[in-house]
Scaffold this motif. Sequence first.
Motif, PDB file in Angstrom:
ATOM      1  N   ALA A 216      38.856  32.831  17.990  1.00  0.00           N
ATOM      2  CA  ALA A 216      39.234  32.744  19.405  1.00  0.00           C
ATOM      3  C   ALA A 216      39.661  34.091  19.969  1.00  0.00           C
ATOM      4  N   LEU A 217      40.402  34.891  19.176  1.00  0.00           N
ATOM      5  CA  LEU A 217      40.844  36.198  19.667  1.00  0.00           C
ATOM      6  C   LEU A 217      39.650  37.094  19.976  1.00  0.00           C
ATOM      7  N   LYS A 218      38.678  37.092  19.078  1.00  0.00           N
ATOM      8  CA  LYS A 218      37.489  37.902  19.294  1.00  0.00           C
ATOM      9  C   LYS A 218      36.773  37.471  20.566  1.00  0.00           C
ATOM     10  N   LEU A 219      36.603  36.172  20.745  1.00  0.00           N
ATOM     11  CA  LEU A 219      35.911  35.669  21.934  1.00  0.00           C
ATOM     12  C   LEU A 219      36.716  35.928  23.195  1.00  0.00           C
ATOM     13  N   CYS A 220      38.042  35.943  23.098  1.00  0.00           N
ATOM     14  CA  CYS A 220      38.875  36.252  24.265  1.00  0.00           C
ATOM     15  C   CYS A 220      38.674  37.689  24.730  1.00  0.00           C
ATOM     16  N   THR A 221      38.633  38.628  23.787  1.00  0.00           N
ATOM     17  CA  THR A 221      38.410  40.029  24.171  1.00  0.00           C
ATOM     18  C   THR A 221      37.011  40.209  24.745  1.00  0.00           C
ATOM     19  N   ILE A 222      36.039  39.535  24.146  1.00  0.00           N
ATOM     20  CA  ILE A 222      34.663  39.611  24.663  1.00  0.00           C
ATOM     21  C   ILE A 222      34.589  38.989  26.054  1.00  0.00           C
ATOM     22  N   GLY A 223      35.143  37.778  26.191  1.00  0.00           N
ATOM     23  CA  GLY A 223      35.076  37.074  27.463  1.00  0.00           C
ATOM     24  C   GLY A 223      35.838  37.758  28.575  1.00  0.00           C
ATOM     25  N   GLY A 224      37.004  38.329  28.254  1.00  0.00           N
ATOM     26  CA  GLY A 224      37.780  39.018  29.271  1.00  0.00           C
ATOM     27  C   GLY A 224      37.069  40.223  29.836  1.00  0.00           C
ATOM     28  N   LEU A 225      36.550  41.071  28.953  1.00  0.00           N
ATOM     29  CA  LEU A 225      35.821  42.254  29.417  1.00  0.00           C
ATOM     30  C   LEU A 225      34.547  41.850  30.153  1.00  0.00           C
ATOM     31  N   ALA A 226      33.874  40.812  29.665  1.00  0.00           N
ATOM     32  CA  ALA A 226      32.653  40.344  30.325  1.00  0.00           C
ATOM     33  C   ALA A 226      32.959  39.803  31.714  1.00  0.00           C
ATOM     34  N   GLY A 227      34.076  39.082  31.860  1.00  0.00           N
ATOM     35  CA  GLY A 227      34.465  38.578  33.173  1.00  0.00           C
ATOM     36  C   GLY A 227      34.745  39.707  34.151  1.00  0.00           C
ATOM     37  N   MET A 228      35.375  40.770  33.685  1.00  0.00           N
ATOM     38  CA  MET A 228      35.640  41.915  34.545  1.00  0.00           C
ATOM     39  C   MET A 228      34.334  42.579  34.971  1.00  0.00           C
ATOM     40  N   ILE A 229      33.410  42.718  34.033  1.00  0.00           N
ATOM     41  CA  ILE A 229      32.131  43.356  34.346  1.00  0.00           C
ATOM     42  C   ILE A 229      31.334  42.514  35.337  1.00  0.00           C
ATOM     43  N   SER A 230      31.336  41.190  35.171  1.00  0.00           N
ATOM     44  CA  SER A 230      30.618  40.319  36.099  1.00  0.00           C
ATOM     45  C   SER A 230      31.161  40.436  37.516  1.00  0.00           C
ATOM     46  N   MET A 231      32.443  40.759  37.645  1.00  0.00           N
ATOM     47  CA  MET A 231      33.060  40.859  38.965  1.00  0.00           C
ATOM     48  C   MET A 231      32.943  42.255  39.555  1.00  0.00           C
ATOM     49  N   SER A 232      32.552  43.248  38.734  1.00  0.00           N
ATOM     50  CA  SER A 232      32.606  44.633  39.190  1.00  0.00           C
ATOM     51  C   SER A 232      31.459  45.032  40.101  1.00  0.00           C
ATOM     52  N   ALA A 233      30.416  44.191  40.229  1.00  0.00           N
ATOM     53  CA  ALA A 233      29.289  44.576  41.081  1.00  0.00           C
ATOM     54  C   ALA A 233      29.691  44.640  42.547  1.00  0.00           C
ATOM     55  N   ASP A 234      30.566  43.755  42.982  1.00  0.00           N
ATOM     56  CA  ASP A 234      31.022  43.775  44.374  1.00  0.00           C
ATOM     57  C   ASP A 234      32.330  42.989  44.505  1.00  0.00           C
ATOM     58  N   PRO A 235      33.430  43.565  44.050  1.00  0.00           N
ATOM     59  CA  PRO A 235      34.698  42.824  44.074  1.00  0.00           C
ATOM     60  C   PRO A 235      35.343  42.738  45.454  1.00  0.00           C
ATOM     61  N   PHE A 236      34.914  43.572  46.402  1.00  0.00           N
ATOM     62  CA  PHE A 236      35.624  43.694  47.677  1.00  0.00           C
ATOM     63  C   PHE A 236      35.176  42.689  48.733  1.00  0.00           C
ATOM     64  N   ASN A 237      34.062  42.023  48.518  1.00  0.00           N
ATOM     65  CA  ASN A 237      33.580  41.041  49.483  1.00  0.00           C
ATOM     66  C   ASN A 237      33.735  39.608  48.996  1.00  0.00           C
ATOM     67  N   ALA A 238      34.076  39.430  47.734  1.00  0.00           N
ATOM     68  CA  ALA A 238      34.145  38.082  47.155  1.00  0.00           C
ATOM     69  C   ALA A 238      35.484  37.415  47.483  1.00  0.00           C
ATOM     70  N   PRO A 239      35.469  36.121  47.753  1.00  0.00           N
ATOM     71  CA  PRO A 239      36.723  35.374  47.860  1.00  0.00           C
ATOM     72  C   PRO A 239      37.285  35.138  46.463  1.00  0.00           C
ATOM     73  N   ILE A 240      38.523  34.693  46.401  1.00  0.00           N
ATOM     74  CA  ILE A 240      39.172  34.558  45.098  1.00  0.00           C
ATOM     75  C   ILE A 240      38.461  33.533  44.224  1.00  0.00           C
ATOM     76  N   PHE A 241      37.938  32.443  44.832  1.00  0.00           N
ATOM     77  CA  PHE A 241      37.245  31.450  44.000  1.00  0.00           C
ATOM     78  C   PHE A 241      35.936  32.015  43.460  1.00  0.00           C
ATOM     79  N   GLY A 242      35.357  33.000  44.193  1.00  0.00           N
ATOM     80  CA  GLY A 242      34.146  33.660  43.700  1.00  0.00           C
ATOM     81  C   GLY A 242      34.414  34.456  42.447  1.00  0.00           C
ATOM     82  N   SER A 243      35.578  35.126  42.388  1.00  0.00           N
ATOM     83  CA  SER A 243      35.932  35.898  41.193  1.00  0.00           C
ATOM     84  C   SER A 243      36.204  34.959  40.015  1.00  0.00           C
ATOM     85  N   ILE A 244      36.763  33.777  40.301  1.00  0.00           N
ATOM     86  CA  ILE A 244      36.992  32.801  39.226  1.00  0.00           C
ATOM     87  C   ILE A 244      35.661  32.336  38.643  1.00  0.00           C
ATOM     88  N   ILE A 245      34.720  32.022  39.528  1.00  0.00           N
ATOM     89  CA  ILE A 245      33.410  31.545  39.073  1.00  0.00           C
ATOM     90  C   ILE A 245      32.690  32.633  38.286  1.00  0.00           C
TER      91      ILE A 245
END
Length: 323
Positions: A216-245
Amino acid sequence: MTFLLIALLVLGLALYETGYGSADTLKHALARQITIQSVSCLAFYATSNFFLHEILVSPSLFVNMGFVIMLSFIVTACIPSIKLSTFIGALTGGIIFPLLLVMSGAGGYLTNIGYADAAGAGLIHFLGGAIALMVSIAYAKAKLHRISVLTSPISAATGFMVLWLGWMGYISVISMPVLQLSPERWIMGMLNMMTGTAWGAVAAALLAWYSGRTDALKLCTIGGLAGMISMSADPFNAPIFGSIICGVIGGMSASVIHAALQRHQIPDTANVISIHMIPGAIGVLAVPFFNTAASFNSQIVGLAILMTLATMCSLNICQLRKS
């Protein structure tokens, strides 16, 4: 400030490598990263001196070095040889990244077709992950690969936090124009990045629990960084629920890709393929949902161009290994 961010990135990369057994000790990991990233940054500076003069006289020179370091790390992570990694790092900083700057800058082809990518989700993460995947497959067939296994939870978790802080810092620096125009929009962008990271880690942890996995720890580090990268393409126009998705989809996709790579015995050194490739593509494809100025056609064409470039680069890297 920029030098501190660069130091954070290099330290975070070394800690993360050490945590997953890609290097024997932190000292060796730091020596590897300092060598490769110093050469890649020097190569980028030399190329800028000849072809990108406007960057030399602007603060963006050092900001871009952060992206050079990240791309160079992803591309070279699956290459065991320090000599070849250093040479590939020089090519990354001296040729590949400057080419990306030209393509995505004013008058560049990607800009002209309307491709949108605020912080390198496609240009850095997807491209680097695609190159790493193809190189890793070639090394696996030649039986020259390194298996990435969690060997030091403290190093892995610390590396995750340092990388998160470093990349958040770089997003905040390159988005200073947004801060000057609209502080509220800038703050929302930073919150979206943090939200994407948190929900990516949560989604990966829940998936590990549901599937009965013990890493689980390994997957948490992978998932956390991946979630940040998925949001980095355009974080300034997305609503908060968009960043969650985006965070949830990015974190879960990284976990699924990691499991698939393990099942097919394709090494994923320091988890660079799982974290960067598919989550980067998801981030690029999510932009039109939040930014009406972007289109799916432009984003898909941009990813296709980057995939073509990744294929060409990986073929040349594999050829260099054989020579």
